[in-house]
Design a protein around this motif. Structure first.
Motif, mmCIF file in Angstrom:
data_model
loop_
_atom_site.group_PDB
_atom_site.id
_atom_site.type_symbol
_atom_site.label_atom_id
_atom_site.label_comp_id
_atom_site.label_asym_id
_atom_site.label_seq_id
_atom_site.Cartn_x
_atom_site.Cartn_y
_atom_site.Cartn_z
ATOM 1 N N ASN A 36 -6.914 2.050 -2.150
ATOM 2 C CA ASN A 36 -6.788 1.382 -0.856
ATOM 3 C C ASN A 36 -8.140 0.789 -0.460
ATOM 4 O O ASN A 36 -9.172 1.421 -0.640
ATOM 5 C CB ASN A 36 -6.327 2.373 0.213
ATOM 6 C CG ASN A 36 -4.873 2.747 0.016
ATOM 7 O OD1 ASN A 36 -4.076 1.917 -0.421
ATOM 8 N ND2 ASN A 36 -4.526 3.989 0.300
ATOM 9 N N SER A 41 -4.660 -6.736 -1.236
ATOM 10 C CA SER A 41 -3.866 -7.513 -0.263
ATOM 11 C C SER A 41 -4.596 -8.791 0.132
ATOM 12 O O SER A 41 -3.962 -9.830 0.347
ATOM 13 C CB SER A 41 -3.588 -6.692 0.997
ATOM 14 O OG SER A 41 -2.725 -5.637 0.682
ATOM 15 N N GLN A 81 3.860 -6.593 1.634
ATOM 16 C CA GLN A 81 3.878 -5.134 1.772
ATOM 17 C C GLN A 81 4.654 -4.724 3.031
ATOM 18 O O GLN A 81 5.456 -3.800 2.991
ATOM 19 C CB GLN A 81 2.437 -4.648 1.858
ATOM 20 C CG GLN A 81 2.284 -3.180 1.615
ATOM 21 C CD GLN A 81 0.817 -2.806 1.524
ATOM 22 O OE1 GLN A 81 -0.045 -3.630 1.252
ATOM 23 N NE2 GLN A 81 0.530 -1.556 1.740
ATOM 24 N N ASP A 82 4.407 -5.430 4.135
ATOM 25 C CA ASP A 82 5.179 -5.174 5.352
ATOM 26 C C ASP A 82 6.474 -5.964 5.230
ATOM 27 O O ASP A 82 6.448 -7.144 4.891
ATOM 28 C CB ASP A 82 4.393 -5.635 6.585
ATOM 29 C CG ASP A 82 3.090 -4.867 6.724
ATOM 30 O OD1 ASP A 82 3.085 -3.669 6.395
ATOM 31 O OD2 ASP A 82 2.077 -5.474 7.127
ATOM 32 N N ARG A 139 13.761 -2.500 1.108
ATOM 33 C CA ARG A 139 12.771 -2.988 0.126
ATOM 34 C C ARG A 139 13.436 -3.950 -0.858
ATOM 35 O O ARG A 139 12.863 -4.971 -1.241
ATOM 36 C CB ARG A 139 12.169 -1.828 -0.663
ATOM 37 C CG ARG A 139 11.160 -1.033 0.076
ATOM 38 C CD ARG A 139 9.751 -1.596 -0.068
ATOM 39 N NE ARG A 139 8.976 -1.242 1.099
ATOM 40 C CZ ARG A 139 7.940 -1.916 1.560
ATOM 41 N NH1 ARG A 139 7.540 -3.017 0.960
ATOM 42 N NH2 ARG A 139 7.298 -1.527 2.618
ATOM 43 N N ASP A 157 3.241 -7.247 -3.332
ATOM 44 C CA ASP A 157 2.160 -6.430 -2.789
ATOM 45 C C ASP A 157 2.662 -5.014 -2.516
ATOM 46 O O ASP A 157 3.372 -4.780 -1.543
ATOM 47 C CB ASP A 157 1.629 -7.079 -1.499
ATOM 48 C CG ASP A 157 0.280 -6.508 -1.096
ATOM 49 O OD1 ASP A 157 -0.265 -5.679 -1.860
ATOM 50 O OD2 ASP A 157 -0.226 -6.876 -0.024
ATOM 51 N N GLU A 158 2.304 -4.098 -3.391
ATOM 52 C CA GLU A 158 2.704 -2.684 -3.266
ATOM 53 C C GLU A 158 4.181 -2.551 -2.881
ATOM 54 O O GLU A 158 4.509 -1.964 -1.837
ATOM 55 C CB GLU A 158 1.824 -1.983 -2.225
ATOM 56 C CG GLU A 158 0.345 -2.119 -2.537
ATOM 57 C CD GLU A 158 -0.340 -0.799 -2.824
ATOM 58 O OE1 GLU A 158 0.339 0.242 -2.899
ATOM 59 O OE2 GLU A 158 -1.560 -0.821 -3.001
ATOM 60 N N PRO A 159 5.082 -3.076 -3.711
ATOM 61 C CA PRO A 159 6.490 -3.122 -3.305
ATOM 62 C C PRO A 159 7.192 -1.771 -3.306
ATOM 63 O O PRO A 159 8.313 -1.679 -2.814
ATOM 64 C CB PRO A 159 7.117 -4.047 -4.354
ATOM 65 C CG PRO A 159 6.250 -3.906 -5.548
ATOM 66 C CD PRO A 159 4.860 -3.647 -5.043
ATOM 67 N N VAL A 161 6.045 1.072 -1.855
ATOM 68 C CA VAL A 161 5.623 1.969 -0.767
ATOM 69 C C VAL A 161 6.865 2.466 -0.015
ATOM 70 O O VAL A 161 7.689 1.674 0.435
ATOM 71 C CB VAL A 161 4.673 1.236 0.204
ATOM 72 C CG1 VAL A 161 4.433 2.077 1.457
ATOM 73 C CG2 VAL A 161 3.346 0.937 -0.478
ATOM 74 N N THR A 189 -0.839 -2.520 -6.948
ATOM 75 C CA THR A 189 -0.477 -1.116 -6.767
ATOM 76 C C THR A 189 -1.726 -0.244 -6.787
ATOM 77 O O THR A 189 -2.753 -0.633 -7.346
ATOM 78 C CB THR A 189 0.500 -0.650 -7.866
ATOM 79 O OG1 THR A 189 0.841 0.722 -7.628
ATOM 80 C CG2 THR A 189 -0.102 -0.782 -9.253
#
Ligand code: ADP
Length: 312
Positions: A36, A41, A81-82, A139, A157-159, A161, A189
């Motif tokens: 992180n 991102s 991601q969001d 998702r 992007d970090e799918p 999560v 990731t």
């Protein structure tokens, strides 16, 4: 498909991305792996045109993002991601919305929405609102919105999560289906296992910089660590040493531990040497009933390069 040259993004005195260059090919999943705050991102944001880079050049499917943004963005699908879905709009309508935003109309749009509902496993929930969906289903719909226009370049992007293991597997299959049709996927990731399982090539990033790049095999080689093979069975030290010298491995294989029932050795290229090794051991009166090969992984590489844990 994606070319990034010396990308840099400053926020005031803080540099979020520094000098990142990379190039992805058609048909591959390219992983951007890092903890992180590494700048993943921000890189995706620059690629999707949402963040203006401080310097550097980005080409998407042959189009310069700065000078030909419309052409570049038409080739792009983004799965942020969001979640970027409308909770009160039925699943099919979400897909229609994004398809129309990318210029699909009429029968083409209708067919494509049906196709994508199928791909994301929500055909039987087409008329239901995401508000009623599980996290994994949301998702999947989010993913569907990014692929309605069958983009050549897909940014993820970090799918995974907040996704359960089953939905995660399904998502991996959906990603592979994109590369199978020739798209390139940039996948960010912080999970080493995801990068190892899914990605054809991987760039490891930390503190805004790319610190390593290659296939999993190339990165493993860079670790310089060797595979550890543990054999259970019947062993005799002298006979094991004879076996190793017979196959010319006396200098390359190190015996870490041996007793009558267990032999642990360290070697490069463990999997490819295993058959020859077992054969030679057997010829010399040893026998192995069980084998376990442990390979160096990206976690050990990250630790070696940065002195910190990837999971931290
Ligand atoms: P990652 O996706 O790898 O977790 P990010 O790209 O989100 O990393 O963030 C990289 C660094 O940039 C972090 O230290 C983050 O706090 C910082 N950052 C991101 N966006 C901004 C912003 N708008 N303003 C200031 N700092 C930011």
């Amino acid at each position: 498909m994606i070319t990034i040259r010396e990308l840099r993004k400053d926020y005031g005195a803080f540099t979020a991305v520094q000098d990142i260059s990379l190039e992805t090919q058609a048909g591959e999943v390219f992983g951007l792996l890092g903890p992180n705050g590494a700048g993943k991102s921000t890189t995706i944001g620059c690629l999707s045109g949402l963040i203006t880079p401080s310097s550097g050049e980005i080409m998407v499917a042959g189009h310069n993002l700065a000078t030909a943004p419309r052409d570049a963005k038409r080739s792009l699908g983004v799965v942020p991601q969001d979640l970027a879905i409308y909770e009160d709009l039925p699943a099919a309508e979400n897909l229609r919305y994004w398809g129309a935003a990318y210029g699909l109309r009429g029968v083409g749009l209708r067919d494509r929405v049906a196709e994508v509902l199928d791909v994301i496993g929500l055909a039987d929930r087409a008329g239901d609102k995401p508000r009623e969906f599980s996290g994994g289903m949301k998702r999947r719909l989010n993913f569907g919105c990014g692929i309605v226009h069958a983009p050549q370049v897909l940014l993820l992007d970090e799918p995974t999560v907040g996704v359960d293991p089953q939905s995660r597997e399904r998502l991996f299959d959906m990603v592979r289906a994109q590369t199978a049709r020739g798209a390139t996927v940039l996948y960010t990731t912080h999970h080493m296992e995801e990068a190892e399982t899914l990605c054809d090539r991987i760039a490891i990033v930390d503190k805004g910089r790319k610190i390593a790049e290659g296939t999993l095999e190339e990165l493993r080689t860079e670790v310089g660590e060797r595979d550890v093979i543990t054999l259970s069975g019947r062993f005799d030290q002298e006979a094991v040493e004879v076996a190793l010298s017979e196959i010319g491995q006396a200098d390359t294989v190190e015996i870490l531990q041996i007793d009558a029932t267990r032999l642990t050795i360290e070697t490069r290229d463990g999997p490819s040497r295993l058959a020859g090794l077992l054969d030679a051991l057997g010829r010399n009166g040893n026998s192995a009933a069980e084998t376990l090969v442990r390979r160096p992984n990206l976690e050990s590489l990250f630790l070696k390069l940065t002195g910190t844990e990837l999971r931290a």
